[in-house]
Design a protein around this motif. Structure first.
Motif, PDB file in Angstrom:
ATOM      1  N   ALA A   1       0.942  -1.127  -0.139  1.00  0.00           N
ATOM      2  CA  ALA A   1       0.072  -0.118   0.009  1.00  0.00           C
ATOM      3  C   ALA A   1       1.051   1.257   0.177  1.00  0.00           C
ATOM      4  CB  ALA A   1      -0.941   0.068   1.331  1.00  0.00           C
ATOM      5  N   ILE A   2       0.416   2.162  -0.659  1.00  0.00           N
ATOM      6  CA  ILE A   2       0.938   3.514  -0.497  1.00  0.00           C
ATOM      7  C   ILE A   2      -0.079   4.331   0.311  1.00  0.00           C
ATOM      8  CG2 ILE A   2       0.116   4.426  -2.774  1.00  0.00           C
ATOM      9  CD1 ILE A   2       2.742   6.183  -2.821  1.00  0.00           C
ATOM     10  N   SER A   3       0.160   5.183   1.257  1.00  0.00           N
ATOM     11  CA  SER A   3      -0.620   5.755   2.339  1.00  0.00           C
ATOM     12  C   SER A   3      -0.167   7.001   2.778  1.00  0.00           C
ATOM     13  CB  SER A   3      -0.697   4.819   3.481  1.00  0.00           C
ATOM     14  OG  SER A   3      -1.620   5.211   4.432  1.00  0.00           O
ATOM     15  N   THR A   4      -1.166   7.931   2.867  1.00  0.00           N
ATOM     16  CA  THR A   4      -0.799   9.206   3.463  1.00  0.00           C
ATOM     17  C   THR A   4      -0.907   9.181   5.007  1.00  0.00           C
ATOM     18  OG1 THR A   4      -3.164   9.836   3.733  1.00  0.00           O
ATOM     19  CG2 THR A   4      -1.905  10.358   1.453  1.00  0.00           C
ATOM     20  N   THR A   5      -0.780   7.955   5.618  1.00  0.00           N
ATOM     21  CA  THR A   5      -0.830   7.812   7.113  1.00  0.00           C
ATOM     22  C   THR A   5       0.457   8.170   7.708  1.00  0.00           C
ATOM     23  OG1 THR A   5      -0.575   5.447   6.829  1.00  0.00           O
ATOM     24  CG2 THR A   5      -2.892   6.222   7.005  1.00  0.00           C
ATOM     25  N   ASN A   6       1.002   7.749   8.945  1.00  0.00           N
ATOM     26  CA  ASN A   6       2.158   8.457   9.384  1.00  0.00           C
ATOM     27  C   ASN A   6       2.959   7.219  10.092  1.00  0.00           C
ATOM     28  OD1 ASN A   6       0.196   7.418  11.940  1.00  0.00           O
ATOM     29  ND2 ASN A   6      -0.408   9.456  12.078  1.00  0.00           N
ATOM     30  N   ARG A   7       2.503   5.712   9.905  1.00  0.00           N
ATOM     31  CA  ARG A   7       3.259   4.831  10.238  1.00  0.00           C
ATOM     32  C   ARG A   7       3.310   3.727   9.512  1.00  0.00           C
ATOM     33  NH1 ARG A   7       2.072   5.125  17.116  1.00  0.00           N
ATOM     34  NH2 ARG A   7       3.618   6.865  17.210  1.00  0.00           N
TER      35      ARG A   7
END
Length: 419
Positions: free
Chosen positions: A377-383
């Motif tokens: 996954a590519i994600s704009t989350t933080n961890r």
């Protein structure tokens, strides 16, 4: 004695003229925060200690955001416990299905945290509010329980790193690229129990959403908190959102820092953190060989309206690549409504995305996008720790909304300028 921004706030809240790094203080709190995962533990401790009332019903916030709407029976039980506690103690800032949002986007939006505040939250990303010039930090549920009852918390005063920002970001870059660049430079323990204090002429060119994103991820460098100088951008944001408290603190000119990091914003490029640490950064353009199965655009880091706008601009008239699942999560109900009003919702749906109610959801592998074995996954989350978003063999790449949206269209990691 000369002090940093954080040290000045802590001294004021401890009723002291000055503090020094390493000093233990008992400080007054302006806000105590919990969510549907951490609050039940705090509520149990609150009752076990024999407390019968909260210190101030207007300065406790309970935000149901991690597994809400309830994903299973356990989540339903936890939320019910929080709901009953909030009703019993007449807590004014209780947010549940229909009026909730992701906590670290919701509290600033509601004007519940502001410059000069001292805030604790039973969630590590409580450091987000430093974007507004507040001292805010994550704590355990036991500390949350004590804070709800007494309005006080013990702290060890942190030393500080000064981050001097110069230049201006390129149009294809954002605050996410800045903080990933910094973490990549200093490492996940590069600011361990220190205050990351952002200043410099370049700071003034950053939007409040950029700052909220950067402060949010200070914890990923091990920091106790991140904090920005209060300027005109801060003042305008607080006016717009009806911020209830406003006291601006500036570091003394001769304040002492453990180190000074100079960051030229004009040299920042679209950056991605590769598995399995936020410090494992590389330019997005070097990762075109990484095929993705899922894209997540949202979270307390990048679920604000400007993030939705960037994603919508890229996805308009396009469709996500075959085999890619794209999940878009506005961070609050107001942002969700703005997405409808501005036409972003239609763009997302026509592009083949799922548009979700506000929730932390997939960020912590909760629901609304859990990864299967070996998925990427590519994600704009933080961890992006091992197993963070699902199966222990899955992989998460952290990126900005622009990089994530472009990648969703291409089917592989792609920089915003990589059309």
């Amino acid at each position: 004695m000369a002090m940093t921004m954080t040290q000045k706030i802590l001294a004021a809240h401890a009723g002291l003229d000055s503090v020094v790094p390493g000093q233990l203080i008992n400080a007054r709190l302006d806000m105590v925060l919990g969510n549907d995962i951490t609050s039940p533990v705090a509520i149990n401790e609150f009752k076990k200690f024999g407390f019968t009332q909260v210190f101030d019903k207007s300065r406790v916030a309970l935000v149901m955001d991690h597994f809400v709407p309830n994903k299973d029976i356990k989540a339903a039980q936890q939320t019910r416990q929080c709901r009953c506690f909030a009703a019993e103690h007449s807590i004014e800032n209780y947010f549940d299905v229909g009026d909730m949002g992701i906590e670290h986007a919701l509290l600033p939006e509601k004007g519940l945290v502001g410059p000069g505040d001292a805030v604790i939250g039973a969630d590590s990303h409580t450091c987000t509010y430093g974007a507004l010039g507040a001292f805010s930090t994550g704590v355990g549920s036991t500390d949350m329980a004590a804070g709800m009852a007494t309005g006080m918390a013990w702290f060890k005063v942190p030393s500080a790193i000064k981050i001097d920002l110069t230049g201006r970001l390129a149009p294809n870059c954002s605050g996410k690229d800045v903080i990933l660049h910094i973490i990549g430079s200093i490492g996940v323990d590069g600011a361990l129990y220190k205050s990351m204090e952002f200043t410099g002429e370049g700071m003034h060119s950053l939007t409040m959403d950029d700052r909220l994103c950067i402060a949010n991820m200070a914890i990923e460098a091990g920091a106790k908190n991140g904090i920005f100088e209060v300027d005109g951008v801060t003042e305008e944001y607080c006016r717009t959102h009806g911020t209830k408290r406003f006291t601006a603190y500036s570091a003394d000119p001769d304040a002492v820092y453990d180190s000074v990091l100079e960051v030229d914003l004009s040299k920042i490029v679209p950056t991605v953190a590769c598995p399995h640490l936020p410090e494992n950064t590389r330019p997005a353009r070097e990762l075109s060989d990484v095929k993705i199965d899922q894209c997540v655009i949202g979270s307390c880091t990048n679920g604000r309206l400007s993030d939705m706008a960037v994603a919508a601009e890229i996805l308009k008239g396009k469709h996500v690549a075959p085999g890619v699942r794209c999940i878009v999560i506005p961070a609050t109900q107001d942002i969700y409504l703005d997405c409808i009003r501005l036409g972003y919702a239609e763009i997302f749906v026509k592009a083949g995305c799922v548009l979700s109610t506000p929730t932390c959801g997939p960020c912590l592998g909760g629901y609304m996008g859990v990864l299967a074995e070996n998925e990427v996954a590519i994600s704009t989350t933080n961890r992006n720790f091992v197993g963070r978003m699902g199966h222990v063999t899955s992989k998460v790449y952290l990126a900005s909304p622009a990089t994530a949206a472009h990648s969703a269209v291409k089917g592989f990691i792609c920089a915003p300028d990589g059309e």
